[in-house]
Design an enzyme around this catalytic site. Structure first.
Site, PDB file in Angstrom:
ATOM      1  N   ARG A  67      74.976  -3.444  53.010  1.00 42.03           N
ATOM      2  CA  ARG A  67      75.173  -2.238  53.802  1.00 42.03           C
ATOM      3  C   ARG A  67      74.068  -1.109  53.466  1.00 42.03           C
ATOM      4  NH1 ARG A  67      81.051  -1.646  53.577  1.00 42.03           N
ATOM      5  NH2 ARG A  67      81.054   0.418  52.905  1.00 42.03           N
ATOM      6  N   LYS A 121      98.567   4.408  41.718  1.00 34.94           N
ATOM      7  CA  LYS A 121      98.210   3.032  41.553  1.00 34.94           C
ATOM      8  C   LYS A 121      99.035   2.487  40.562  1.00 34.94           C
ATOM      9  CE  LYS A 121      93.958   0.165  41.847  1.00 34.94           C
ATOM     10  NZ  LYS A 121      92.515   0.233  41.850  1.00 34.94           N
ATOM     11  N   GLU A 158      76.474   2.981  49.254  1.00 35.13           N
ATOM     12  CA  GLU A 158      75.347   2.130  48.922  1.00 35.13           C
ATOM     13  C   GLU A 158      73.897   2.547  49.570  1.00 35.13           C
ATOM     14  OE1 GLU A 158      78.934  -0.331  48.470  1.00 35.13           O
ATOM     15  OE2 GLU A 158      78.158   0.852  49.944  1.00 35.13           O
TER      16      GLU A 158
END
Length: 608
Positions: A380, A264, A352
């Site tokens: 969610r 990244k 979640e």
């Protein structure tokens, strides 16, 4: 970038040749005309282009830099958009957008009326599936692959690119589990860089780390056990290897899985060294990567930091306090508690549903649980909120960060539905503090012991007060605060949008006509007091930073109708449409809940 090559005529020529590559690539058809040996140079130009634009315009940097080579390879090998490419979340899709007919307007990324920061079906035929939340790509791509089978398009390719943090989510596993018993033409590419927004966590991350280190024999492979043709791990920055392997996988039938290792922030040293900070670094110097310093010492704090520091204060006073966040320790500022009380603060990854039910389990054992979830992400885990928390009346404390309009991330991230989707749940208390001090006091009140679950909603961004760290005060649940007493118009607001009301009223000459009431609690409501407010004023206006349908204002209107009070009520908030991206100010103006719009509205009542 011409200034890098000022020394010789030869270097000027080289630079001109290099810049011609990206400037001639309008779509993947143009890309596929390039000889393979020019693709590394295109990767360099594409990376420089992303850095240059994002350094000035801001946005998600690190993820897109990490997949430059992979993006080029995918569009080079596969016949997009006929072959379908699905990006998970979409933080990493800047290179994809630039190569798919959006290079010349990429500078409008995340701006009002500009292109979206995420893949969006209505924006481009190359954006096959709209995303913004994680872990949807495998299920979506599998659905597309099964549809192709039914249509007889057996050679059509379907590719899902998913990160190592997203693949740990339950939904991603559900997609893998189903795909493994089909013969769908699906390629799942794991973009493994060991980080989402914060570093990846969990047993799967440890497993992938072992795979990368060669510590797991091929026969002990989770993905192969799910009936996928597994290959990798391979270097995601080695274009020749990527292209060779993708070409091979085109001819492999059924579900297959390619494990790709990337970095990244690749290509910008500081972004590689501090991947958390450079996920979305704000404005920075494109040459050095140094983030432009901001003197924020005189500014009010961010609400997330008020939450984080207050939680630590409360946790020091009570050893039963627990913190939970689904993969957002930095974004939610749960990191402060994780640093001081690592045994009592949990990052559960992008999960979640698990976060909510984990909180419920802890609450059954007498723990005081602060479950910190972005408003848009709690959607969610809706069943878990109802079935596992509210139905059992467990006193979980939901702290909903990024409630209301969030700005440049747009429709996928606005937290404008929480009032509506929580209001209908029995046992649920809903709180919306007006400022940082009230946020602290509601958190303190909740920690002191409630007998019901509570959701505390607060916005992205900064508050109003620099002197916010005041002694705790317990707040009476459901109490309405009269901020200003007037004679004619009653304005009822909830949450921080009430500050816009205060500023607007300060610009009205006949200010004495207006009353302003702040409701820190949307549920329960003090119905008797609200009836009195309605009865003693000629006009009623409600204002909220949430959806009008099912929202706070509709509850006030319902009281008016139920008790036959016969007053006209104006409900202001988010209209029945998905609000796109732009600054918070621009979007408030669009919804007519900004200070200027409110001032104009209030002035119309002074002429009656």
């Amino acid at each position: 970038m011409l200034h890098k090559y000022k020394n010789t005529t030869t270097n000027y020529y080289i630079c001109a040749v290099m810049e011609k590559l990206l400037s001639k690539i309008n779509n993947p058809i143009d890309l596929r005309k390039l000889p393979k040996n020019q693709l590394p140079q295109l990767a360099k130009e594409l990376r420089d282009f992303i850095i240059d634009i994002v350094s000035k315009k801001e946005g998600h940097l690190g993820a897109s830099l990490g997949v430059v080579e992979l993006t080029i390879a995918l569009h080079y090998v596969f016949n997009t958009p006929e072959d379908i490419l699905v990006w998970d979340v979409g933080h990493q899709a800047y290179g994809h957008k630039i190569l798919t007919e959006r290079r010349d307007n990429f500078h409008t990324n995340r701006e009002l009326n500009g292109i979206s920061g995420f893949p969006k079906r209505s924006e481009s035929i190359y954006d096959s599936f709209g995303v913004g939340h994680s872990s949807t790509s495998i299920s979506a791509a599998l659905g597309m692959a099964l549809a192709s089978q039914l249509k007889g398009a057996m050679d059509k390719q379907h590719i899902a690119v998913i990160g190592d943090a997203s693949i740990a989510s339950g939904m991603a596993f559900e997609g893998l589990n189903h795909a493994g018993v089909t013969d769908a033409n699906l390629l799942v590419i794991l973009n493994d860089n060991a980080i989402g927004i914060d570093p990846s966590i969990g047993a799967l991350k440890e497993y992938l780390t072992a795979v990368k280190a060669g510590k797991n024999p091929k026969q002990n492979n989770i993905i192969k056990s799910l009936n996928f043709d597994y290959s990798g791990p391979i270097d995601g920055h080695d274009l020749p290897k990527l292209i060779l392997e993708l070409e091979r996988l085109k001819s492999v039938k059924g579900p297959k899985f390619l494990h790709v290792i990337t970095t990244k922030g690749k290509g910008l040293q500081l972004a590689e060294e501090d991947q958390v900070k450079y996920h979305a670094p704000g404005k920075f110097d494109a040459e050095t990567g140094k983030i432009h310093p901001k003197d924020e010492s005189h500014l009010p704090p961010k609400f997330q930091d008020v939450f984080g520091h207050t939680l630590v204060e409360l946790a020091k006073q009570n050893e039963k306090i627990i913190g939970i966040t689904p993969a957002m320790p930095s974004g939610s500022s749960m990191k402060y508690m994780m640093e001081i009380f690592p045994q009592r603060a949990f990052d559960v990854g992008i999960a979640e549903q698990h976060a909510v039910t984990l909180a419920a389990g802890l609450a059954t054992q007498g723990m005081i649980v602060f479950c910190n979830v972005y408003s848009t992400f709690l959607q969610r885990a809706y069943d878990q909120v109802i079935h596992d928390v509210a139905l059992q009346n467990l006193p979980v404390i939901f702290c909903l960060d990024r409630a209301g309009l969030v700005g440049e991330d747009g429709a996928t991230h606005h937290g404008v539905f929480d009032i509506a989707y929580l209001n209908c749940i029995p046992n649920m208390i809903i709180a919306a503090p007006k400022d940082e001090i009230e946020l602290r006091n509601i958190m303190f009140t909740a920690a002191e012991g409630l007998h019901h679950p509570i959701a505390i909603r607060y916005p992205r961004g900064r508050g109003e007060n620099t002197n916010w760290k005041q002694p705790f005060e317990k707040i009476e649940i459901g109490k309405i605060k009269e901020l200003k007493k007037g004679t004619k118009v009653a304005i009822l607001s909830t949450g921080t949008i009430g500050n816009n009301v205060t500023k607007a009223l300060a610009q009205i000459e006949n200010e004495s006509l207006f009353s302003h009431y702040h409701l820190p609690f949307i549920k329960p409501l003090d119905i008797d007091y609200i009836k009195t407010i309605i009865n003693t004023h000629n006009h009623i206006i409600t204002i909220e930073d949430g959806a009008i349908i099912g929202g706070f204002g509709e509850q006030i209107s319902k009281i008016n109708a139920s008790y036959n009070l016969k007053k006209t009520i104006i409900n202001l908030g988010i209209p029945d449409s998905f609000i796109e991206h732009g600054t918070v100010f621009e979007l408030q103006e669009l919804c007519q809940i900004d200070t200027k719009s409110l001032t104009y509205l209030f002035k119309t009542f002074t002429h009656d």
